[in-house]
Design an enzyme around this catalytic site. Structure first.
Site, PDB file in Angstrom:
ATOM      1  N   HIS A   1       0.836  -1.221   0.000  1.00 10.87           N
ATOM      2  CA  HIS A   1       0.000   0.000   0.000  1.00 10.87           C
ATOM      3  C   HIS A   1       0.864   1.263   0.000  1.00 10.87           C
ATOM      4  O   HIS A   1       0.421   2.307   0.463  1.00 10.87           O
ATOM      5  CB  HIS A   1      -0.939   0.025   1.205  1.00 10.87           C
ATOM      6  CG  HIS A   1      -1.692  -1.257   1.413  1.00 10.87           C
ATOM      7  ND1 HIS A   1      -2.929  -1.505   0.874  1.00 10.87           N
ATOM      8  CD2 HIS A   1      -1.345  -2.387   2.087  1.00 10.87           C
ATOM      9  CE1 HIS A   1      -3.327  -2.716   1.218  1.00 10.87           C
ATOM     10  NE2 HIS A   1      -2.380  -3.279   1.945  1.00 10.87           N
TER      11      HIS A   1
ATOM     12  N   SER B   1      15.108  21.562 -16.123  1.00 14.33           N
ATOM     13  CA  SER B   1      13.901  22.332 -16.396  1.00 14.33           C
ATOM     14  C   SER B   1      14.312  23.653 -17.029  1.00 14.33           C
ATOM     15  O   SER B   1      15.365  24.195 -16.712  1.00 14.33           O
ATOM     16  CB  SER B   1      13.162  22.582 -15.084  1.00 14.33           C
ATOM     17  OG  SER B   1      12.340  23.729 -15.207  1.00 14.33           O
TER      18      SER B   1
ATOM     19  N   LYS C   1      16.164  21.664 -10.858  1.00  6.97           N
ATOM     20  CA  LYS C   1      15.515  20.404 -11.200  1.00  6.97           C
ATOM     21  C   LYS C   1      16.336  19.466 -12.046  1.00  6.97           C
ATOM     22  O   LYS C   1      17.076  19.875 -12.930  1.00  6.97           O
ATOM     23  CB  LYS C   1      14.179  20.674 -11.897  1.00  6.97           C
ATOM     24  CG  LYS C   1      13.208  21.313 -10.929  1.00  6.97           C
ATOM     25  CD  LYS C   1      11.793  21.091 -11.273  1.00  6.97           C
ATOM     26  CE  LYS C   1      11.407  19.636 -11.321  1.00  6.97           C
ATOM     27  NZ  LYS C   1      10.001  19.514 -11.642  1.00  6.97           N
TER      28      LYS C   1
ATOM     29  N   GLU D   1       9.931   8.433 -16.978  1.00  6.33           N
ATOM     30  CA  GLU D   1       8.601   9.038 -17.162  1.00  6.33           C
ATOM     31  C   GLU D   1       8.063   8.759 -18.563  1.00  6.33           C
ATOM     32  O   GLU D   1       6.893   8.435 -18.759  1.00  6.33           O
ATOM     33  CB  GLU D   1       8.676  10.552 -16.974  1.00  6.33           C
ATOM     34  CG  GLU D   1       8.836  10.988 -15.537  1.00  6.33           C
ATOM     35  CD  GLU D   1       8.979  12.498 -15.462  1.00  6.33           C
ATOM     36  OE1 GLU D   1       7.953  13.175 -15.339  1.00  6.33           O
ATOM     37  OE2 GLU D   1      10.117  13.003 -15.553  1.00  6.33           O
TER      38      GLU D   1
ATOM     39  N   GLN E   1      -4.682  -4.508 -43.854  1.00 10.78           N
ATOM     40  CA  GLN E   1      -3.615  -3.550 -44.108  1.00 10.78           C
ATOM     41  C   GLN E   1      -3.371  -2.664 -42.869  1.00 10.78           C
ATOM     42  O   GLN E   1      -2.294  -2.123 -42.690  1.00 10.78           O
ATOM     43  CB  GLN E   1      -3.991  -2.679 -45.312  1.00 10.78           C
ATOM     44  CG  GLN E   1      -2.898  -1.747 -45.770  1.00 10.78           C
ATOM     45  CD  GLN E   1      -3.178  -1.213 -47.163  1.00 10.78           C
ATOM     46  OE1 GLN E   1      -3.082  -1.951 -48.146  1.00 10.78           O
ATOM     47  NE2 GLN E   1      -3.559   0.040 -47.255  1.00 10.78           N
TER      48      GLN E   1
ATOM     49  N   LYS F   1      -0.369  -3.060 -39.806  1.00  6.53           N
ATOM     50  CA  LYS F   1       1.067  -2.745 -39.812  1.00  6.53           C
ATOM     51  C   LYS F   1       1.458  -1.612 -38.883  1.00  6.53           C
ATOM     52  O   LYS F   1       2.402  -1.738 -38.103  1.00  6.53           O
ATOM     53  CB  LYS F   1       1.529  -2.452 -41.233  1.00  6.53           C
ATOM     54  CG  LYS F   1       1.600  -3.738 -42.016  1.00  6.53           C
ATOM     55  CD  LYS F   1       1.742  -3.531 -43.486  1.00  6.53           C
ATOM     56  CE  LYS F   1       1.163  -4.700 -44.220  1.00  6.53           C
ATOM     57  NZ  LYS F   1      -0.305  -4.890 -44.038  1.00  6.53           N
TER      58      LYS F   1
HETATM   59  N1  ARG Z   1      -0.997  -3.782 -48.897  1.00 10.71           N
HETATM   60  C1  ARG Z   1      -1.797  -4.932 -48.629  1.00 10.71           C
HETATM   61  C2  ARG Z   1      -1.829  -5.197 -47.147  1.00 10.71           C
HETATM   62  O1  ARG Z   1      -1.018  -4.687 -46.459  1.00 10.71           O
HETATM   63  C3  ARG Z   1      -1.223  -6.123 -49.330  1.00 10.71           C
HETATM   64  C4  ARG Z   1      -2.225  -7.154 -49.668  1.00 10.71           C
HETATM   65  C5  ARG Z   1      -3.196  -6.630 -50.634  1.00 10.71           C
HETATM   66  N2  ARG Z   1      -4.086  -7.650 -51.104  1.00 10.71           N
HETATM   67  C6  ARG Z   1      -5.233  -7.340 -51.721  1.00 10.71           C
HETATM   68  N3  ARG Z   1      -5.944  -8.316 -52.087  1.00 10.71           N
HETATM   69  N4  ARG Z   1      -5.592  -6.097 -51.923  1.00 10.71           N
HETATM   70  O2  ARG Z   1      -2.670  -5.928 -46.625  1.00 10.71           O
END
Ligand code: ARG
Length: 466
Positions: free
Chosen positions: A163, A284, A290, A297, A329, A332
């Site tokens: 605590h 700072s 500081k 952080e 897509q 990513k």
């Molecule tokens: N740029 C697309 C992705 O990242 C690649 C695959 C695209 N495939 C499609 N059938 N349009 O998913």
């Protein structure tokens, strides 16, 4: 042909009677971020071309042209000579178009027997595998830093908290090894995740497999995949592996955020348990006194974005019908940012942890405040025949007295202590010292300095197995 001529003509657009709206083209493109996978895309294409040659779809001359072209493209990318084309949508079509620009007709044969759907799934896995292989040794470096600090501070006494109130004295080394255990589990999670990442979807083609006599085992061997996906629909649409990685990342950052919080507290003027070396702090702009613990952080703050990425990916996949959908897509950017955040935070922590300076006098003095050996006195009285509940009561009275008189339990006279319980004799002072308190917790997992040293030996042995 110059590297950029590929901008002009969109691949595979014969079916369309009007060209894509310029905004839609930009909106649906992924080259803005997926160019990060250029190496893996080329690596995958070379392996695919070798496989096509092995099964007689390409001849050796064609293979050589493809390899030479792709190798050239790779070095052009690395030399900064390539401008990516939105028209070519993504990294796969950009590279294919560059290749066709370089080697002509043969370039157009590369895509035989595959689809961007299995190509992208393969690229992400190769990319993530490379990143995991860069992260794992950094995790080991972080763990080594923790072991080094724990060994150095094996006998350093500090208050242990529950605590955030003083609970019982612990050794600093023991506290650090608690962090070590968390990182060890994170590492195990990542190693386990790698097994499923290292599965090859290539050969799934668009969704159903391909009519060409492909040799998936050969491609997998060339690319260092341990397994081949067993179902083409799953192969193109599975993103569990990215979710697993991001779950690792979220858990790891959660752990770093806990360490960060403690480092921020401990380095404050109120605690002063530690000093963080200046190189991990900033000043700072207005308050000259500081020294801000910016690195912990910031890592604490970055935890939030990784949780967000995990939620993004889970939600991205929720309710998606089989097989590939353009939704994917969107996998990513969260994944890439999770990777970057893990790598940056990990590097900062691996550098910082062994450089922490512990103010041993301060942690010792802090452990003396707050009656941290009260449990030891209670255990002592149990040893003298009291039931634990009764001894708890006696110690409560002694602590109440100490609060009024301003004395720690170890500073009270024997007579004073005996006024709470006549079973107390002068051997009590051994258990009331901080050293006695930590030394008494002498079992596997306990805080005694020799247990910390034994845990350090075990930790070093474990590191050797990695
Ligand atoms: N740029 C697309 C992705 O990242 C690649 C695959 C695209 N495939 C499609 N059938 N349009 O998913």
């Amino acid at each position: 042909m110059s590297s950029n001529q590929h901008n002009q003509e969109k691949l595979s657009s014969a079916r369309f009677s009007e060209s894509t709206d310029a905004f839609v083209e930009e909106f649906t493109a992924s080259i803005q971020f997926d160019h990060r996978m250029y190496k893996q895309d080329i690596q995958g294409s070379i392996a695919h071309a070798k496989m096509l040659t092995k099964v007689g779809i390409l001849d050796n001359k064609e293979l050589q042209d493809i390899i030479t072209g792709l190798t050239q493209i790779e070095s052009d990318i690395e030399a900064g000579k390539i401008t990516w084309s939105i028209k070519q949508e993504d990294i796969h079509m950009n590279i294919e178009s560059l290749l066709t620009g370089l080697i002509g007709f043969t370039g157009k044969k590369l895509h035989t027997g595959r689809s961007r759907n299995d190509q992208v799934a393969t690229d992400i896995r190769l990319y993530l595998r490379d990143e995991i292989d860069a992260i794992l040794p950094e995790l080991v470096r972080l763990q080594k830093g923790m072991i080094e600090l724990a060994e150095r501070e094996a006998a350093t006494i500090m208050p242990g908290f529950t605590h955030l109130q003083t609970a019982q004295p612990v050794t600093f080394g023991h506290h650090i090894l608690a962090w070590f255990e968390m990182i060890k589990r994170d590492m195990e999670r990542l190693q386990d995740c790698r097994k499923r990442v290292n599965t090859m979807p290539l050969g799934s083609a668009a969704l159903a497999g391909t009519t060409y006599p492909i040799d998936r085992a050969y491609t997998a061997e060339l690319l260092g995949f341990d397994r081949i996906s067993e179902n083409s629909l799953d192969g193109v649409s599975d993103r569990d592996f990215a979710i697993e990685f991001t779950a690792f990342a979220a858990t790891f950052l959660m752990h770093l955020s806990r360490f960060s919080e403690e480092l921020v507290l401990w380095s404050s003027a109120q605690f002063q348990f530690i000093d963080l070396p200046d190189r991990f702090c900033t000043g700072s702009s207005i308050m000259p006194q500081k020294k801000n613990p910016d690195v912990p952080e910031l890592v604490r703050g970055k935890t939030g974005r990784v949780y967000g990425h995990l939620m993004s990916l889970l939600t991205l996949m929720k309710s998606q019908p089989l097989a590939y959908n353009k939704d994917n897509q969107e996998d990513k950017e969260p994944l890439f940012d999770a990777v970057d955040t893990v790598r940056g935070s990990l590097r900062a922590f691996a550098d910082m942890i062994p450089a922490i300076i512990v103010n041993r006098d301060v942690t010792y003095a802090a452990a003396k405040r707050g009656f941290s050996t009260a449990t030891d006195l209670a255990d002592y009285l149990v040893g003298k025949g009291l039931a634990f509940r009764d001894s708890h009561e006696v110690v409560g009275l002694a602590v109440a007295h100490g609060i009024k008189s301003g004395e720690d339990l170890s500073e009270m006279s024997l007579e004073t202590l005996q006024s709470f319980c006549d079973k107390i004799t002068d051997d009590v002072f051994e258990v009331l010292t901080l050293e006695g308190s930590v030394a008494a917790r002498d079992h596997l997992g306990g805080t005694a300095p020799n247990q910390v040293r034994a845990a350090v030996v075990r930790a070093k042995d474990y590191i050797k197995t990695l």
